[in-house]
Each structure stands twice: as structure tokens, then as C-alpha cells.
Design an enzyme around this catalytic site. Structure first.
Site, short mmCIF file in Angstrom:
data_model
loop_
_atom_site.label_atom_id
_atom_site.label_comp_id
_atom_site.label_asym_id
_atom_site.label_seq_id
_atom_site.Cartn_x
_atom_site.Cartn_y
_atom_site.Cartn_z
N ARG A 133 32.82 43.50 38.79
CA ARG A 133 31.65 42.71 38.40
C ARG A 133 31.05 43.28 37.11
NH1 ARG A 133 31.16 43.41 44.03
NH2 ARG A 133 31.05 41.44 45.20
N LYS A 174 26.87 45.58 45.34
CA LYS A 174 26.31 44.38 45.98
C LYS A 174 26.32 44.49 47.49
CE LYS A 174 26.47 39.35 45.62
NZ LYS A 174 27.13 38.20 44.99
N ARG A 252 35.93 37.76 35.95
CA ARG A 252 36.21 38.08 37.35
C ARG A 252 36.83 36.88 38.06
NH1 ARG A 252 34.47 41.44 41.76
NH2 ARG A 252 33.53 40.31 43.49
N HIS A 275 34.98 41.98 48.56
CA HIS A 275 34.29 41.07 49.47
C HIS A 275 34.41 41.56 50.91
CE1 HIS A 275 34.44 37.40 46.56
NE2 HIS A 275 33.40 38.19 46.35
N TYR A 285 35.06 31.62 45.38
CA TYR A 285 36.12 31.35 44.41
C TYR A 285 37.05 30.22 44.84
CZ TYR A 285 34.62 35.82 42.50
OH TYR A 285 33.88 36.84 41.97
#
Length: 308
Positions: A133, A174, A252, A275, A285
Site C-alpha cells: 500500500r 491497516k 496495487r 488481506h 479487487y
């Protein structure tokens, strides 16, 4: 609302404070600020959100609802009002935002070739080839980069980068699963060596040593606006790419798309991008993930290998 902005955001990240302030002063206070709190009804809030939904995205509506909700919760705790009518209101669906997109292989090659002479080159290559990211790359430090690995270990450890921090509040990534250690492609290893050498060569008296891999000309952290501007300048001559239509975060997306196009399983892509599950990868995505439902037919043709 002003009371909440002044006292209710203590300890929050400066970017969060800025965003909440803009939402409140641009949307909430002009529309609802003159209303007495005790007279505000759930119907009023529903109608206001429905009006905003015609011109703003769902994410903006969520932000507006959240700010108003937290401000009235604070008012309840101080006996300014008996109940929070905002908690009774759901967030409507807003306007569709700009769809995410990914570079094709030809576009990616054009971007890499064009950006080669810019300061952003190493940033662009690492983002595109590792899927990190943009907020993770801006916080990346040299002590989290290993360009040698441990080839004599058992099993051998390749050159790698530890993606353990970001520019988010507190420096955390994140999510917990976003903390990951990624092997570096050879192209990244060679380029980061050159980048490190060039960075050391430009360190003068004004240099502020923060150990950052990607920093300003004086060693200070990069901000999102500067990265976006420099990225667009770096790719402005790339064939088939309009720089005004692309942002660094879409590198990304391109990473995911290129892997998917080359047969990398969704589970592996999910781990690489940090993720928590493949469901998150598919949701975020979905336009970059190549459909795999034809896989059963392809496998059966191979298994039975018959000429029908």
C-alpha cells in the site's frame, strides 16, 4: 457540532480531525446547525441524508452519519438531549464513486520505462512489483529492508522487505494480517541498492535522518499529495496512459491484476496483499481478479484428454 470538533476528537490522527472538520463545516452545520437539538427528528436526518445521496458517495454519507452520530452521543452524555435520533437512521446508498482500475501489462511496462529517470522510480517499481500500500511504502524504513537475505540458511532466506508499519495513526498497518514479510523480486533488489546509494549521496547539511526508504530531498516523510503529484509527473509521457486518470494506489490494483492474469491463486494473492481473507480480496479487487470458473472445464479436458 462545534463542541464535538473542539473537544471530542482529542487523541485522533490529524488527518481524521481534518476530514471530520471538513464534513461538519461543509455539510452538517450549514444544513442542520440552526436546528434545536431537541427538535431534530429521525425523519429530518433521513431526508437530509437522502438529499446528500444524490450528489455524494456512500463513503461520504457514512462519514457524515458517523460525525453527526458521535456528536449527538457526546451531547447525550452531557444531558443536552434525551436520545440520539441519528442512531435510528441507516445510511442510504450514494452515487457510484470512480471505479478502481489496473494497468495492463503493456501499460505497466510503459510506466516503468517512462519513470526510470524520476525520483519516484524505486517507489513505483516496489509498489507495482510487491503490491504494498502507498501508506506502507511511505512509512518503510531501511532497517525493515534486507537486500542480501540469508542464502546459506536452511531453508535459504531471500532478500525481503518487512511491511510492518504505515503512516496511519500509531504507525500500525491497516489490519493485523497486513503485517507481512515479502520476498523481493530481483528487479526490486537491484533498484533499491541504487536508490540507497543515490539517497546517501544527496545527504547534505539539511538532511533529516529518519531512516526512511522514500523521503523528500531533505529526508522528511512524504505526504500523500506530494506522492500523487510526483507519480503523475513521472508517468506523464507513458504511452497509452493518461496521468490525470491514475493514482499511486492503483499500482496495487495492477499488482493483483497481473498476478491473477498469470494464474496465481486467489489465496496466494490475498496473503501477498495482506488481506484477512480471500473474501476481502474479492470484494476490493473484484474487477482485477480474473474469473476462474472455467478452471473446472479446463481441468476436465486435461484429465480426460479426448478429441470430441
Amino acid at each position: 457540532m462545534n463542541d464535538w470538533l473542539t473537544y471530542g476528537l482529542n487523541g485522533r490522527d490529524s488527518a481524521t480531525v481534518k476530514t471530520c472538520t471538513i464534513l461538519c463545516r461543509t455539510h452538517i452545520i450549514p444544513a442542520l446547525g440552526a436546528r434545536k437539538l431537541r427538535d431534530l427528528s429521525a425523519e429530518d436526518v433521513d431526508k437530509w441524508l437522502a438529499t446528500k445521496a444524490k450528489t455524494h458517495s456512500t463513503r461520504t454519507l457514512q462519514g457524515l452519519h458517523g460525525c453527526l452520530n458521535r456528536a449527538i452521543k457526546r451531547a447525550m452524555a452531557r444531558d443536552k438531549v434525551k436520545r440520539n435520533v441519528v442512531a435510528l437512521c441507516s445510511v442510504p446508498k450514494g452515487r457510484e464513486g470512480c471505479p478502481s482500475k489496473a494497468l495492463t501489462f503493456a501499460q505497466a511496462e510503459a510506466v516503468l520505462q517512462t519513470a526510470e529517470s524520476s525520483r519516484m522510480y524505486a517507489y513505483i517499481v516496489l509498489s507495482l512489483l510487491t503490491g504494498a500500500r502507498t501508506e506502507e511504502l511511505r512509512a518503510l524504513t531501511w532497517d525493515h529492508v534486507n537486500l542480501d537475505g540469508a542464502p546459506d540458511a536452511s531453508p535459504p532466506i531471500p532478500p525481503h522487505v518487512a511491511v510492518w508499519r504505515s503512516v496511519r495513526a500509531g504507525g500500525d498497518t491497516k489490519t493485523r494480517k497486513s503485517r507481512r514479510t515479502l520476498a523481493l523480486p530481483r528487479r526490486c533488489v537491484d533498484l533499491l541498492r541504487q536508490h540507497q546509494s543515490a539517497q546517501q549521496g544527496e545527504q547534505g547539511e539539511a538532511w533529516s535522518d529518519n531512516g526512511l526508504v522514500f523521503a523528500s530531498a531533505t529526508g522528511k516523510p512524504l505526504d500523500a499529495a506530494n506522492v500523487r503529484r510526483d507519480f503523475r509527473n513521472a508517468i506523464k509521457d507513458a504511452e497509452g496512459v493518461d496521468p490525470t486518470e491514475w493514482t499511486p494506489r492503483e499500482l496495487r490494483h495492477s499488482f493483483v491484476s497481473l498476478l491473477s492474469d498469470n494464474g496465481i491463486p486467489l489465496e496466494e494473492i490475498s496473503r501477498l496483499v495482506g488481506h484477512s481473507s480471500t473474501a476481502v480480496t474479492e470484494a476490493v479487487y473484484r474487477k482485477q481478479i480474473r474469473p476462474v470458473l472455467q478452471g473446472g472445464a479446463v481441468a476436465m479436458d486435461r484429465i480426460f484428454d479426448r478429441d470430441w
